[in-house]
Write an enzyme that holds these catalytic residues in place. Structure first.
Site, PDB file in Angstrom:
ATOM      1  N   GLY A  94      -1.895  -9.196   9.685  1.00  0.00           N
ATOM      2  CA  GLY A  94      -1.455 -10.513  10.139  1.00  0.00           C
ATOM      3  C   GLY A  94      -1.239 -11.458   8.977  1.00  0.00           C
ATOM      4  O   GLY A  94      -1.676 -11.215   7.846  1.00  0.00           O
ATOM      5  N   LYS A 136       0.819  -1.226   0.000  1.00  0.00           N
ATOM      6  CA  LYS A 136       0.000   0.000   0.000  1.00  0.00           C
ATOM      7  C   LYS A 136       0.841   1.259   0.000  1.00  0.00           C
ATOM      8  O   LYS A 136       0.487   2.256  -0.625  1.00  0.00           O
ATOM      9  CB  LYS A 136      -0.970  -0.003   1.176  1.00  0.00           C
ATOM     10  N   GLU A 182      -5.501  -6.488  -3.922  1.00  0.00           N
ATOM     11  CA  GLU A 182      -6.562  -6.622  -2.914  1.00  0.00           C
ATOM     12  C   GLU A 182      -6.006  -6.566  -1.488  1.00  0.00           C
ATOM     13  O   GLU A 182      -6.602  -5.969  -0.593  1.00  0.00           O
ATOM     14  CB  GLU A 182      -7.300  -7.963  -3.116  1.00  0.00           C
ATOM     15  N   LYS A 190      -3.999   3.647   2.567  1.00  0.00           N
ATOM     16  CA  LYS A 190      -5.131   2.788   2.187  1.00  0.00           C
ATOM     17  C   LYS A 190      -6.317   3.609   1.667  1.00  0.00           C
ATOM     18  O   LYS A 190      -6.943   3.240   0.674  1.00  0.00           O
ATOM     19  CB  LYS A 190      -5.529   1.922   3.389  1.00  0.00           C
TER      20      LYS A 190
HETATM   21  N1  HSE Z   1       0.335  -2.395   9.874  1.00  0.00           N
HETATM   22  C1  HSE Z   1      -0.891  -2.666   9.217  1.00  0.00           C
HETATM   23  C2  HSE Z   1      -2.001  -2.667  10.253  1.00  0.00           C
HETATM   24  C3  HSE Z   1      -0.794  -3.988   8.508  1.00  0.00           C
HETATM   25  O1  HSE Z   1      -1.712  -2.639  11.459  1.00  0.00           O
HETATM   26  O2  HSE Z   1      -3.155  -2.690   9.864  1.00  0.00           O
HETATM   27  C4  HSE Z   1      -1.860  -4.220   7.470  1.00  0.00           C
HETATM   28  O3  HSE Z   1      -1.802  -3.300   6.441  1.00  0.00           O
END
Ligand code: HSE
Length: 438
Positions: free
Chosen positions: A302, A105, A129, A205
């Protein structure tokens, strides 16, 4: 049965999850796809560590470029992350005419327009995705399921680490540092956790989602970003007393000729479904003009949840390869020549409700000075509480406002901060309450 060969670049947390799924679910995926997905090459700088993967001899290599150059590799999966070598390898794979799957991302938010252009020119597919929302199929939703809708708004919890930290502080009384250390140990946090806690990961994002929702180029620079590091347990408790919960929200709205795109701690009513989303979970409400509200909820970070989304992209691309189609969907949801810039509404023009906590000297007349300044800026106070005095130090004066303009609120707070009765810069939290009165 046909075999499609996968080259995996990067075998860290998510890369290992992808390898595990491709190996463990090989037969299940073959039943569904009608072809075998074979993990042919895996590149990583460390090929001695035991990842618990049953890989045939010769699969592991330290030479990522050789994976791209291997004529047998049909799909390249980039799981390295970051904006350096990952960018070069993705562009190298595209130049070699190979479809790419990535969860990167940070790279897409910054360089996504150039990468999509390169993929468009070469006519190859790019799956991303897993870049937003871990296992939640939010990109598929925007690009496919809601294709007949104008997207009116998106409101989401898109960072598992921040949501985990806020939950741990709010429900279990953990300190910020303890909660962050646990998120890191669980493998949710970015290598540089300031990307999580200062809101940048969430901004990456929402940049990607806004491009897909509004047919605009990725435009990270104009997204307003504020993280959770200044929040105190006291703010989290105060919010609950007023009937709200604090979440780090990504908010993107169709504002007519512009869009809103912002990331900041936000107070949402306890009855808003997003307020019950706890732990390392992501959730997003997408509102379409035909569909109304569509809610996605699932593990946003994860190893295996993210790997699940990566494998879904691999299978989509494999289906296209089997059908002899380069690709089926435009990368950013609308045809490349129709992607056009849409201005992002300046933050100063935001009009919403606010929570303001001011640490002020407990002296006669202080409250009237503060409310006087707010009044001068046309900011109307909805409620105010002052917690009792425990010692001679400053006390928290907590206010909720009616709707006000952000520019006015910021100006007023600058004036209040300059008063000699004020101990520290005030805490400002925006309230997102669709049903809230004016
Ligand atoms: N570091 C990100 C989070 C990982 O904690 O959501 C997933 O993009």
């Amino acid at each position: 049965m046909k075999t499609i060969h996968i080259g995996l670049l990067g075998c860290g947390t998510v890369g290992t999850g992808v390898a595990r799924l491709l190996i463990d679910q090989r037969d299940l995926i073959a039943e569904r796809l009608g072809a075998v997905l074979e993990l042919k090459r895996v590149a990583d700088i460390d090929i001695t560590r035991d990842r618990g993967l049953a890989l045939a001899p010769g699969v592991l290599t330290t030479d990522a470029r050789s994976v791209i150059a291997d004529p047998q590799i049909d799909i390249v999966v980039e799981m390295i992350g970051g904006q350096g070598v990952a960018r070069e390898l993705i562009l190298g794979a595209i130049a070699a005419g190979k479809p790419v799957v990535t969860a990167n991302k940070a790279l897409l938010a910054v360089d996504g327009n150039a990468i999509c252009r390169a993929a468009d020119e070469r006519g190859v597919d790019l799956g991303f995705e897993a870049s937003v929302g871990g296992c939640m199929p939010i990109i598929k939703t925007l690009r496919e399921s809601m294709v007949g809708n104008r997207i009116r708004r998106m409101t989401g919890i898109l960072n598992g680490t921040c949501n985990y930290i806020l939950t741990k502080i709010g429900e279990q009384g953990a300190t910020f540092a303890e909660a962050l250390a646990e998120a890191q140990a669980e493998g949710f946090a970015e290598a540089d956790p300031t990307l999580d806690v200062e809101g940048h990961d969430t901004a990456h994002k929402i940049t990607i989602l806004s491009a897909l929702a509004y047919g605009m180029p990725m435009n990270l620079a104009d997204v307003y970003v504020e993280g959770i590091s200044r929040l105190t347990p006291q703010d989290i408790r105060n919010a609950e007393e007023f009937g709200y919960r604090i979440k780090l929200l990504a908010i993107s709205k169709d504002a007519g000729d512009a869009v809103e795109a912002r990331v900041h701690p936000t107070m949402i009513p306890l009855e808003n479904i997003l307020s019950s989303v706890s732990g390392p979970v992501n959730a997003i409400t997408v509102t379409g003009d035909a569909a109304g509200d569509v809610l996605h909820f699932g593990r946003g970070a994860g190893m295996m949840p993210t790997a699940s989304a990566v494998v879904s992209d691999i299978v989509d691309i494999a289906r296209n390869l089997l059908a002899g189609i380069g690709r089926r969907l435009p990368l950013l949801g609308c045809q490349p020549e129709r992607v056009r810039p849409v201005p992002v509404l300046p933050m100063d023009e935001l009009n919403t409700h606010y929570y303001i906590r001011i640490m002020a000297a407990d002296r006669p007349g202080v409250l009237s000075i503060i409310s006087g300044i707010l009044g001068e800026h046309e900011i109307s106070i909805k409620s105010v509480t002052q917690k009792g005095r425990k010692n001679t130090g400053p006390v928290p004066v907590v206010m909720l406002t009616h709707r006000a303009r952000e520019a006015a609120v910021q100006q007023a707070l600058r004036q209040i901060t300059a008063l000699d009765v004020i101990a520290e810069p005030p805490m400002l939290i925006r309230i997102e309450d669709e049903n809230g009165s004016d």
